[in-house]
Write an enzyme that holds these catalytic residues in place. Structure first.
Site, mmCIF file in Angstrom:
data_model
loop_
_atom_site.group_PDB
_atom_site.id
_atom_site.type_symbol
_atom_site.label_atom_id
_atom_site.label_comp_id
_atom_site.label_asym_id
_atom_site.label_seq_id
_atom_site.Cartn_x
_atom_site.Cartn_y
_atom_site.Cartn_z
ATOM 1 N N GLU A 251 1.100 -1.201 -0.104
ATOM 2 C CA GLU A 251 -0.065 -0.049 -0.055
ATOM 3 C C GLU A 251 1.069 1.483 -0.231
ATOM 4 O O GLU A 251 0.328 2.387 -0.436
ATOM 5 C CB GLU A 251 -1.131 0.142 1.358
ATOM 6 N N ARG A 277 4.351 34.041 -15.577
ATOM 7 C CA ARG A 277 3.898 34.560 -14.702
ATOM 8 C C ARG A 277 5.085 36.221 -14.719
ATOM 9 O O ARG A 277 6.108 35.594 -13.658
ATOM 10 C CB ARG A 277 3.234 34.091 -13.521
ATOM 11 N N GLN A 288 14.361 34.541 -6.670
ATOM 12 C CA GLN A 288 15.214 33.954 -5.940
ATOM 13 C C GLN A 288 14.243 32.913 -4.676
ATOM 14 O O GLN A 288 14.150 31.796 -5.040
ATOM 15 C CB GLN A 288 16.668 33.487 -5.172
#
Ligand code: FAD
Length: 393
Positions: A251, A277, A288
């Protein structure tokens, strides 16, 4: 790091066309989980018919039962592609639960008759599966559970108790229910039973609203005086802890490699957004502080993949991977939360809107720090493996 062959790449590519189909409408499904009508139950698993048709549910099962016969690492490699390509985290989670909850322990611990009865339906998805470990008393402390099983003659057991947080539970046809057959025996007093929907005394509750993974149905089960044939014991009485240990490895490795794939997709999306953007006359990625968040996302993906594949290789080689699997789970689940939160931040106001799907990713990611053993329990496991035993006083 594991080297993938051309055959692995081709195998992963084979499933890729399905991911657009499976992703379609995922934002609506998150707002209205019961809206897809692939099942006759009250809480259907979205797109289940398409999942079945994709063949994803066959991956780790022997060809004899209709499976693809893939080993653990190859299965994970395909599932990483699922996480990268499919935007519906809840659906991916239900797929993983289907793969590991009953089929994997059946393949490993089931006798020929049980396999012939159940594995073909599990492989083709006509039998939806779940596993019920957690109950109102026993959560992190599995052996503190309230669910009991008592012998009824030589050939039946009577199960009594309640289970909570059962993924796929509201629609499951077959559930592996873990019960205490002898509480005085500690880990050797736990037994895994295959319980079919329709068994007298078994009641499955409705899909419960939750923070994330909303398209993955999750509910409670009540078992009252449920008479289960002894032939439906997985392995043998008292072997439940070994069954659970095997299932939990699968799992964690399978469902968290899906998360690594999702993190990779999110990283690519954030790099593209940060490049396009512009603010203050520059792409935001040139600041940064934004670049650093993206670098952390990259480190999170690579770290998670390495731990998960390395632990899986250890499983295959028969190494003791208790610590490795616990580390892989902590590393991946926590990296996923950080990555999802960073993505919301990097997208600014748009990241906070439901329409970008990033806030949904964040809500989905939180679940990963809880299911399959909480972050705290994984850390306790690592401490114990280091010899740091907790005091009982
Ligand atoms: C989305 C989702 C899907 C799930 N699917 C399934 C499923 O399919 N089947 C199933 O059986 N269960 C499932 N679960 C349940 C899950 O496994 C449990 O929620 C989990 O094991 C924790 O148990 P609990 O909720 O009872 O919390 P508790 O055990 O009550 O823990 C509460 C808090 O206390 C902490 N805690 C407990 N003990 C200690 C300790 N010794 N030291 C330090 N901290 C501790 C925990 O880490 C946690 O933060 C699912 C849960 C979620 C959220």
């Amino acid at each position: 790091m594991y080297e993938w062959s051309q055959a692995h790449h081709e195998l992963r590519a084979e499933f890729a066309p399905w991911y657009e189909v499976l992703s379609e409408g995922h934002l609506d499904a998150d707002n209205d989980p019961g809206s897809d009508t692939d099942s006759d139950g009250g809480s259907p698993i979205r797109k289940w018919e398409q999942v079945r048709a994709s063949g994803l549910l066959r991956l780790p099962f022997h060809t004899e039962w209709g499976g693809r016969g893939l080993d653990l690492l190859s299965t994970m490699y395909v599932l990483e592609g699922l996480g990268e390509g499919c935007r519906d985290g809840g659906l991916c989670f239900s797929i993983c639960t289907q793969l590991v909850s009953a089929g994997i322990p059946l393949q490993r611990f089931g006798g020929p008759e049980l396999k012939a009865r159940y594995l073909p339906g599990i492989c083709d998805g006509s039998t939806i599966t779940a596993h019920a470990i957690t109950d109102p008393r026993g959560g992190s402390d599995v052996l503190g559970m309230g669910m009991t099983a008592k012998p009824d003659g030589d050939d039946h057991w009577i199960l009594d108790g309640d289970k909570v947080f059962v993924t796929n539970g509201p629609v499951a046809d077959l559930i592996v229910v873990y019960a205490l057959t002898d509480a005085s025996l500690g880990p050797f007093g736990l037994t895994a039973f295959l319980v079919e929907r329709g068994t007298e005394g078994l009641l499955a509750g409705p899909d419960l609203p939750k923070l994330g993974l909303r398209s993955s149905p999750l509910g409670e089960l009540s078992l009252r005086n449920c008479r289960i044939p002894a032939a439906n014991v997985l392995g043998r009485p008292g072997l439940g802890f070994a069954v659970l240990d095997h299932v939990m490895r699968w799992e964690i490795l399978c469902s968290f490699i899906v998360q690594a794939g999702a993190m990779r997709h999110r990283l690519d999306r954030c790099v593209a957004h940060a490049t396009q953007r512009r603010q203050f006359g520059r792409p935001i990625g040139s600041f940064q502080m934004i670049a650093d968040q993206i670098v952390e996302m990259k480190i999170g993906v690579e770290n998670s993949r390495r731990w998960l594949y390395d632990a899986a290789e250890g499983v295959v080689r028969g190494r003791d991977v208790t610590t490795d699997v616990a580390i892989a789970k902590v590393v991946t689940s926590e990296a996923n939360v950080r990555s999802a939160l960073a993505a919301v931040q990097i997208f600014g106001g748009r990241g906070y809107l439901a329409e970008t799907g990033l806030e949904k990713d964040l809500r989905d990611a939180v679940g990963g720090t809880i299911y399959s053993g909480t972050t705290q329990m994984q850390r306790i496991r690592i401490a114990r493996m280091l010899g740091l035993k907790e005091s009982q006083t």
